[in-house]
Design a protein around this motif. Structure first.
Motif, short mmCIF file in Angstrom:
data_model
loop_
_atom_site.label_atom_id
_atom_site.label_comp_id
_atom_site.label_asym_id
_atom_site.label_seq_id
_atom_site.Cartn_x
_atom_site.Cartn_y
_atom_site.Cartn_z
N GLN A 58 0.83 -1.20 0.00
CA GLN A 58 0.00 0.00 0.00
C GLN A 58 0.87 1.26 0.00
N LEU A 59 0.41 2.26 -0.75
CA LEU A 59 0.98 3.60 -0.71
C LEU A 59 -0.14 4.53 -0.28
N VAL A 60 0.13 5.34 0.72
CA VAL A 60 -0.91 6.24 1.22
C VAL A 60 -0.37 7.66 1.21
N GLU A 61 -1.04 8.52 0.44
CA GLU A 61 -0.68 9.93 0.40
C GLU A 61 -1.48 10.70 1.44
N SER A 62 -0.89 11.76 1.95
CA SER A 62 -1.59 12.65 2.88
C SER A 62 -0.97 14.03 2.78
N GLY A 63 -1.65 15.00 3.38
CA GLY A 63 -1.11 16.35 3.43
C GLY A 63 -1.74 17.33 2.46
N GLY A 64 -2.64 16.86 1.63
CA GLY A 64 -3.31 17.76 0.70
C GLY A 64 -4.29 18.67 1.42
N GLY A 65 -4.82 19.63 0.68
CA GLY A 65 -5.79 20.54 1.27
C GLY A 65 -5.98 21.77 0.42
N LEU A 66 -6.63 22.75 1.01
CA LEU A 66 -6.89 24.03 0.36
C LEU A 66 -5.88 25.05 0.88
N VAL A 67 -5.22 25.75 -0.03
CA VAL A 67 -4.22 26.73 0.35
C VAL A 67 -4.33 27.92 -0.58
N PRO A 81 -2.91 31.05 -2.92
CA PRO A 81 -1.72 31.23 -3.77
C PRO A 81 -0.57 31.82 -2.98
N GLY A 82 0.62 31.28 -3.21
CA GLY A 82 1.80 31.69 -2.47
C GLY A 82 2.05 30.86 -1.23
N GLY A 83 1.09 30.04 -0.86
CA GLY A 83 1.22 29.23 0.34
C GLY A 83 2.02 27.95 0.11
N SER A 84 2.08 27.13 1.15
CA SER A 84 2.87 25.90 1.11
C SER A 84 2.06 24.71 1.62
N LEU A 85 2.42 23.56 1.12
CA LEU A 85 1.89 22.29 1.62
C LEU A 85 3.02 21.27 1.59
N ARG A 86 2.92 20.29 2.45
CA ARG A 86 3.88 19.19 2.45
C ARG A 86 3.11 17.88 2.32
N LEU A 87 3.30 17.22 1.21
CA LEU A 87 2.65 15.94 0.98
C LEU A 87 3.53 14.80 1.46
N SER A 88 2.90 13.76 1.99
CA SER A 88 3.62 12.56 2.43
C SER A 88 3.12 11.36 1.64
N VAL A 101 8.20 9.14 1.63
CA VAL A 101 8.70 10.18 0.74
C VAL A 101 7.82 11.41 0.92
N TRP A 102 8.43 12.58 0.84
CA TRP A 102 7.69 13.83 1.00
C TRP A 102 7.84 14.70 -0.25
N LEU A 103 6.86 15.56 -0.44
CA LEU A 103 6.95 16.59 -1.48
C LEU A 103 6.61 17.91 -0.81
N GLN A 104 7.62 18.73 -0.62
CA GLN A 104 7.42 20.06 -0.06
C GLN A 104 7.09 21.00 -1.21
N MET A 105 5.95 21.65 -1.12
CA MET A 105 5.48 22.51 -2.19
C MET A 105 5.36 23.93 -1.65
N ASN A 106 6.16 24.82 -2.19
CA ASN A 106 6.15 26.23 -1.80
C ASN A 106 5.71 27.10 -2.95
N SER A 107 5.37 28.34 -2.63
CA SER A 107 4.95 29.31 -3.66
C SER A 107 3.90 28.72 -4.58
N LEU A 108 2.91 28.11 -3.99
CA LEU A 108 1.90 27.41 -4.78
C LEU A 108 1.10 28.36 -5.65
N LYS A 109 0.72 27.87 -6.82
CA LYS A 109 -0.04 28.63 -7.79
C LYS A 109 -1.36 27.93 -8.08
N PRO A 110 -2.36 28.64 -8.55
CA PRO A 110 -3.62 27.98 -8.89
C PRO A 110 -3.44 26.83 -9.87
N GLU A 111 -2.48 26.93 -10.76
CA GLU A 111 -2.26 25.85 -11.73
C GLU A 111 -1.63 24.61 -11.11
#
Length: 126
Positions: free
Chosen positions: A3-12, A14-21, A79-89
């Motif tokens: 199994q692979l389980v992603e987490s950390g998504g949400g509503l942010v 523009p310009g904000g950050s999220l960290r996906l796991s 594994v993580w994905l750090q996402m900064n300076s998020l854009k609507p796209e």
């Protein structure tokens, strides 16, 4: 059970950050490259980033270079994905995927992956 389980998504905003796991269970990530893909509404799924198994080399789509950072901790099987300076796209469902035979020249091709997670929604909106 593999199994692979992603987490950390949400509503942010523009310009904000999220960290996906991406947490793996039922197998060890040690020998697997791990990638993040995303699918926006009405669009095909695309590769976002990849981290190799051998030397943790990293690869990024041009659209996220300089904003996203992928990392891994094999001891935590995560594994993580750090996402900064998020854009609507950047909005979409983000999936992690693993493959034994994924390389720098092939990481964007879905056919090379053995396991996929169920996805986590990322929405960038004001």
């Amino acid at each position: 059970q593999v199994q692979l389980v992603e987490s950390g998504g949400g509503l942010v905003q523009p310009g904000g950050s999220l960290r996906l796991s991406c947490a793996a269970s039922g197998f060890s990530l040690d020998y697997y490259a791990v990638s993040w893909f995303r699918q926006a509404p009405g669009k095909e799924r695309e590769g976002v980033s990849c981290i190799s198994a051998s030397d943790s080399s990293t690869y990024y789509a041009e659209s996220v270079k300089g904003r996203f950072t992928i990392s891994r901790d094999n001891a935590k099987n995560t594994v993580w994905l750090q996402m900064n300076s998020l854009k609507p796209e950047d909005t979409g469902v983000y999936y992690c995927a693993t493959g034994l035979w994924v390389y720098g020249s092939t990481w964007t091709k879905e056919v090379g992956y053995d396991y996929w997670g169920q996805g986590t929604q990322v929405t960038v909106s004001s």
